[in-house]
Design a protein around this motif. Structure first.
Motif, PDB file in Angstrom:
ATOM      1  N   LEU A   1      19.532-108.321 -40.274  1.00 12.21           N
ATOM      2  CA  LEU A   1      18.875-107.749 -39.095  1.00 12.21           C
ATOM      3  C   LEU A   1      19.834-107.527 -37.936  1.00 12.21           C
ATOM      4  CD1 LEU A   1      15.555-109.775 -39.169  1.00 12.21           C
ATOM      5  CD2 LEU A   1      15.858-107.373 -39.723  1.00 12.21           C
TER       6      LEU A   1
ATOM      7  N   TRP B   1      28.349-110.578 -28.809  1.00  9.86           N
ATOM      8  CA  TRP B   1      28.481-111.641 -29.800  1.00  9.86           C
ATOM      9  C   TRP B   1      27.721-112.879 -29.319  1.00  9.86           C
ATOM     10  CZ3 TRP B   1      30.332-116.595 -29.472  1.00  9.86           C
ATOM     11  CH2 TRP B   1      30.446-117.289 -30.694  1.00  9.86           C
TER      12      TRP B   1
ATOM     13  N   ALA C   1      17.262 -92.744 -36.060  1.00  8.51           N
ATOM     14  CA  ALA C   1      16.603 -93.550 -37.089  1.00  8.51           C
ATOM     15  C   ALA C   1      15.103 -93.400 -36.911  1.00  8.51           C
ATOM     16  CB  ALA C   1      17.004 -95.014 -36.958  1.00  8.51           C
TER      17      ALA C   1
ATOM     18  N   ALA D   1      24.875-114.772 -31.394  1.00 10.84           N
ATOM     19  CA  ALA D   1      25.267-116.096 -31.880  1.00 10.84           C
ATOM     20  C   ALA D   1      24.342-117.175 -31.339  1.00 10.84           C
ATOM     21  CB  ALA D   1      26.710-116.392 -31.483  1.00 10.84           C
TER      22      ALA D   1
ATOM     23  N   ALA E   1       5.574-108.979 -39.308  1.00  9.60           N
ATOM     24  CA  ALA E   1       5.570-110.451 -39.300  1.00  9.60           C
ATOM     25  C   ALA E   1       4.305-111.030 -38.686  1.00  9.60           C
ATOM     26  CB  ALA E   1       6.787-110.962 -38.532  1.00  9.60           C
TER      27      ALA E   1
ATOM     28  N   ARG F   1      22.611-103.827 -36.731  1.00 13.81           N
ATOM     29  CA  ARG F   1      22.545-102.774 -35.708  1.00 13.81           C
ATOM     30  C   ARG F   1      23.321-103.132 -34.445  1.00 13.81           C
ATOM     31  NH1 ARG F   1      17.472-101.651 -33.416  1.00 13.81           N
ATOM     32  NH2 ARG F   1      16.927-103.831 -33.684  1.00 13.81           N
ATOM     33  N   PHE F   2      23.713-104.398 -34.338  1.00 10.21           N
ATOM     34  CA  PHE F   2      24.329-104.844 -33.091  1.00 10.21           C
ATOM     35  C   PHE F   2      25.851-104.799 -33.231  1.00 10.21           C
ATOM     36  CE2 PHE F   2      20.178-107.232 -33.242  1.00 10.21           C
ATOM     37  CZ  PHE F   2      19.506-106.229 -32.571  1.00 10.21           C
TER      38      PHE F   2
ATOM     39  N   PRO G   1      19.124-112.176 -34.014  1.00 11.64           N
ATOM     40  CA  PRO G   1      18.789-112.609 -35.358  1.00 11.64           C
ATOM     41  C   PRO G   1      20.027-112.756 -36.232  1.00 11.64           C
ATOM     42  CG  PRO G   1      18.437-110.257 -35.167  1.00 11.64           C
ATOM     43  CD  PRO G   1      18.861-110.742 -33.803  1.00 11.64           C
ATOM     44  N   LEU G   2      19.924-113.654 -37.185  1.00  8.28           N
ATOM     45  CA  LEU G   2      20.991-113.789 -38.165  1.00  8.28           C
ATOM     46  C   LEU G   2      20.616-113.001 -39.417  1.00  8.28           C
ATOM     47  CD1 LEU G   2      21.792-117.584 -37.679  1.00  8.28           C
ATOM     48  CD2 LEU G   2      22.946-115.618 -36.682  1.00  8.28           C
TER      49      LEU G   2
ATOM     50  N   THR H   1       6.367-100.608 -36.843  1.00  6.07           N
ATOM     51  CA  THR H   1       7.555-100.877 -36.035  1.00  6.07           C
ATOM     52  C   THR H   1       8.230-102.128 -36.592  1.00  6.07           C
ATOM     53  OG1 THR H   1       6.513 -99.927 -34.098  1.00  6.07           O
ATOM     54  CG2 THR H   1       8.333-101.456 -33.684  1.00  6.07           C
ATOM     55  N   MET H   2       9.553-102.135 -36.554  1.00 10.19           N
ATOM     56  CA  MET H   2      10.264-103.308 -37.078  1.00 10.19           C
ATOM     57  C   MET H   2       9.812-104.573 -36.354  1.00 10.19           C
ATOM     58  SD  MET H   2      14.093-102.049 -37.736  1.00 10.19           S
ATOM     59  CE  MET H   2      14.503-103.670 -38.311  1.00 10.19           C
ATOM     60  N   GLY H   3       9.529-105.574 -37.121  1.00  8.75           N
ATOM     61  CA  GLY H   3       9.066-106.833 -36.537  1.00  8.75           C
ATOM     62  C   GLY H   3       7.556-106.958 -36.550  1.00  8.75           C
TER      63      GLY H   3
ATOM     64  N   ASP I   1      27.629-113.359 -41.826  1.00  8.51           N
ATOM     65  CA  ASP I   1      27.118-113.467 -40.460  1.00  8.51           C
ATOM     66  C   ASP I   1      28.231-113.791 -39.485  1.00  8.51           C
ATOM     67  OD1 ASP I   1      24.671-112.918 -39.342  1.00  8.51           O
ATOM     68  OD2 ASP I   1      23.700-114.407 -40.645  1.00  8.51           O
TER      69      ASP I   1
END
Lengths: 336, 380
Positions: free
Chosen positions: A236, A224, A97, A228, A131, A239-240, A232-233, A126-128, A336
């Motif tokens: 985003l 998980w 990616a 959880a 913000a 990828r996990f 992130p919810l 870069t992602m993030g 989610d």
């Protein structure tokens, strides 16, 4: 607070893959070439930086460049009046990616504010990073990484360097190699040399339960429990994969037909042909009275094409396969 | 929690030392040894005397004091209780019992003794401040405020009282009122106490860098100030300096082995580093100070998970969520434990609870906070 303890630790004293190759020829031949094997590249070996000797990017009042100088990659950011220039320390990610860079300055580690993205063949934030607006040139160059984060990043992208929460760069092997997963290889090799078959026993990873596999792979791909409890919810977390997979309705912590390694062999390149996964789905979803899964009324092949859609991850310039196996509804919200 | 109490153990002097009979001579020698600081000889003498006269209030009480001096609080408590059985209205022995509980980390029991003592001696400042300190340790900030507010109106020069009240107000979220109460201390110039209060105030409003600065100065000014290392450690941890935090928590526990936060945070850090046995020791002590504290119970359950003691972890987590039904991390870990125990239906139910709680949390947050990528997101 991270809930759910890791099952295994990153282990010290990594055995070189060449030693493992003495007996485990097939795995040692293919694994180093996988994306995991290239989870981190040394700058001098980095194909992306070699193939792109000058990368530039402009964002707001800051101009960025990464230039190749001999075996070095030089990262530079300027606001027009002052310039910060540092050699890149490490390249994180093979570039499937993208690739993000880490540099050290004054004893502190920073994650570069810009990354290379394969889809655009160049740099973007870069992602993030979008913000947070940088307050000075240092922040414009990168985000300061806290101590634990440095250990976590190198723990997942390299082999043999992280002991406890400290990175021992002198022992660093680039990428995820044998020892990162199998551990205890030094003792294994020593015992074998001593003819001690019993002492040479290693954790049998293939024998892990499905839940244990999800937690084991989730050490780096996120469990998980991690997502959880800490996010992130939303999209985003696409990828996990262990988090997404274990959210699936068909996930059964005791059924090995739905474990990570039921579909993916970490020793070889990930299989891109989606049809090749049909047999994995049909291990449960077959035409028989007591079959654990229902049979799809729509199609008999290319299961993942519908039930594991590829979704766009904002900012990543890439679609990721959603491992939360489900019946996808048109215009349905991301579950989610 | 933050006031440097002196906790004198009250030695009841026997007024009948002049008698020459054998048992009394034994007691006399014991008291003299006690007063001379020879605790072993005193303990031996009191025990010898009690074999002859087991109903002696004085001997039981003094033996308790000598044992407490030696750090043998469990035995001291037994002796004080024996003395109180014989003399239930003796306030000095009751206070000693409370102090022994306090020193042992049995803060709840210390508070119970002090509440009873306060009912009889409402104006005893040592009892009041020690009770306030116990309540602070138990997280009962509002009780501290209710007790100390009227006292503060009458004793505005009492820095110790202001300190406890200000701390309780800040911890209760009444930052402005707390700031007013502690202003007087701050006006006295640069002191460790003032820096500690400023640091904890900044910490409470998430100014972690500012808190680190003030707390570092507090440590520099008075490294023996109770809880200063604990708070400094918490601030360091919030800025990502885990190694520094561990160092400070250990320093705090050298001074006060019963500091709840230092025990809990050090235990949690050690658990993350997989130092499970050592982590368990600190969490056990935190639970002795605050029995059934959900955060400490959760840490202990997580240690059990890491040790593979899943049934024990399950029981602890089930109890924890009974007490704190919105504790997301506890539900998350319990779901994982159920899955590992191959109890899929229970695991699914817990996951459903987590999903519901997370949705509620998201609904309460501004939209910008739910959509912004996390700081560690990066392409792979």
């Amino acid at each position: 607070m991270i809930a759910g303890a890791a099952l295994y630790l990153f282990y010290s004293a990594a055995t070189a893959p060449a030693v493992c190759a003495g007996c485990h020829k097939a795995q040692a031949r293919t694994q180093p070439a996988t994306p995991m094997g290239h989870a981190l590249e040394r700058v001098e070996d980095c194909d992306i930086l070699r193939d792109h000797p000058r990368l530039t990017f402009q964002y707001g009042r800051y101009s960025y460049s990464i230039t190749r100088q001999g075996s070095q990659g030089i990262y530079s950011v300027t606001d027009g009046t002052a310039t910060l220039t540092v050699p890149i320390g490490w390249a994180f990610g093979l570039g499937e990616a993208g690739q993000t860079y880490v540099f050290e300055r004054g004893g502190t580690f920073y994650e570069s504010r810009v990354s290379f993205y394969k889809a655009i063949g160049g740099l973007d934030l870069t992602m993030g990073a979008r913000a947070a607006e940088p307050q000075d040139l240092t922040q414009a160059a990168g985000r300061e990484m806290i101590h634990k984060e440095v250990a976590d990043c190198f723990g997942c992208h390299t082999t043999g360097a992280v002991r406890g929460s400290t990175v021992h760069f002198e022992d660093l092997q680039a990428g995820v190699l044998c020892e990162n997963c199998h551990m205890q290889s030094a003792a294994h090799v020593a015992a074998l040399k001593a003819g001690d078959a019993k002492g040479a026993a290693m954790p049998h990873l293939a024998a892990m339960t499905t839940e244990e596999s999800a937690e084991f792979c989730g050490r780096c791909h996120r469990t998980w429990a991690q997502i959880a409890a800490g996010g992130p919810l939303g999209i985003l977390n696409i990828r996990f994969q262990p988090y997404r997979l274990t959210n699936s309705k068909c996930y059964d912590p005791t059924d090995q037909r739905i474990s990570c390694i039921a579909c993916h062999d970490p020793h070889v390149e990930v299989v891109r042909n989606t049809a090749s996964y049909d047999s994995k789905c049909q291990a449960c979803h077959y035409q028989r009275a007591n079959a654990p899964g229902k049979v799809c009324p729509v199609a008999k092949k290319d299961c993942t094409g519908c039930h594991m859609p590829k979704l766009d991850l904002p900012g990543a310039h890439k679609k990721f396969t959603d491992h939360q196996i489900r019946i996808v509804r048109a215009n349905g919200a991301y579950p989610d | 929690m933050v006031v440097a109490f002196r906790l004198p153990v009250l030695l009841v002097i026997w007024c009948m030392l002049g008698r020459a009979e054998e048992p009394e001579a034994i007691l006399q020698r014991a008291v003299q040894a006690h007063q001379a600081g020879d605790m072993q000889a005193a303990i031996q003498g009191y025990k010898e005397f009690l074999k002859i006269q087991p109903a002696s209030v004085l001997a039981h009480s003094n033996l308790g004091a000598a044992l407490a001096h030696q750090g043998e609080y469990g035995d001291a408590i037994r002796e004080y209780k024996e003395a109180l059985t014989l003399a239930p209205d003796n306030p000095a022995i009751a206070l000693n019992l409370a102090i022994a509980y306090y020193k042992l980390g049995e803060i709840g029991k210390a508070a119970a003794e002090l509440i009873a003592l306060r009912a009889r001696q409402p104006d005893n400042q040592q009892v009041n401040l020690l009770l306030a300190d116990c309540w602070l340790r138990l997280g009962e900030n509002q009780k501290v405020i209710a007790m100390l507010d009227p006292m503060y109106a009458a004793h505005r020069d009492d820095d110790g009282l202001a300190y406890l009240l200000g701390t309780a107000l800040i911890r209760d979220g009444q930052t402005n009122r707390g700031q007013l109460v502690i202003d007087k201390i701050l006006h006295n110039g640069d002191s460790a106490e003032a820096r500690l209060l400023m640091g904890t105030t900044k910490f409470s409003v998430h100014d972690f860098a500012g808190a680190v600065k003030d707390l570092a100065r507090a440590v520099e000014l008075n490294p023996s100030l109770p809880s200063v290392h604990s708070y400094y450690g918490q601030a360091l941890l919030s800025t990502g300096d885990a190694a520094g935090a561990v160092r400070e928590f250990r320093l705090e526990l050298q001074q006060d082995p019963n500091d709840f936060s230092a025990n809990l945070d050090l235990g949690a850090l050690l658990r993350q580093d997989q130092e499970l046995d050592e982590a368990a020791q600190y969490i056990e002590r935190a639970l002795r100070v605050r029995p059934r504290d959900p955060g400490a119970e959760f840490q202990m359950a997580s240690i059990k998970v890491a040790q593979g003691k899943l049934e024990e972890a399950r029981q602890r987590l089930e109890n924890t969520i009974k007490e704190s039904p919105t504790f997301v991390e506890a539900h998350v870990t319990l779901a994982t434990v159920y899955y590992r125990l191959k109890r899929k239906a229970d695991g699914d139910r817990e996951r459903g609870v987590v999903q519901k709680l997370n949705a509620e949390i998201q609904a309460r947050q501004p939209a910008s906070q739910t959509s912004a990528p996390g700081p560690t997101e990066k392409p792979q």
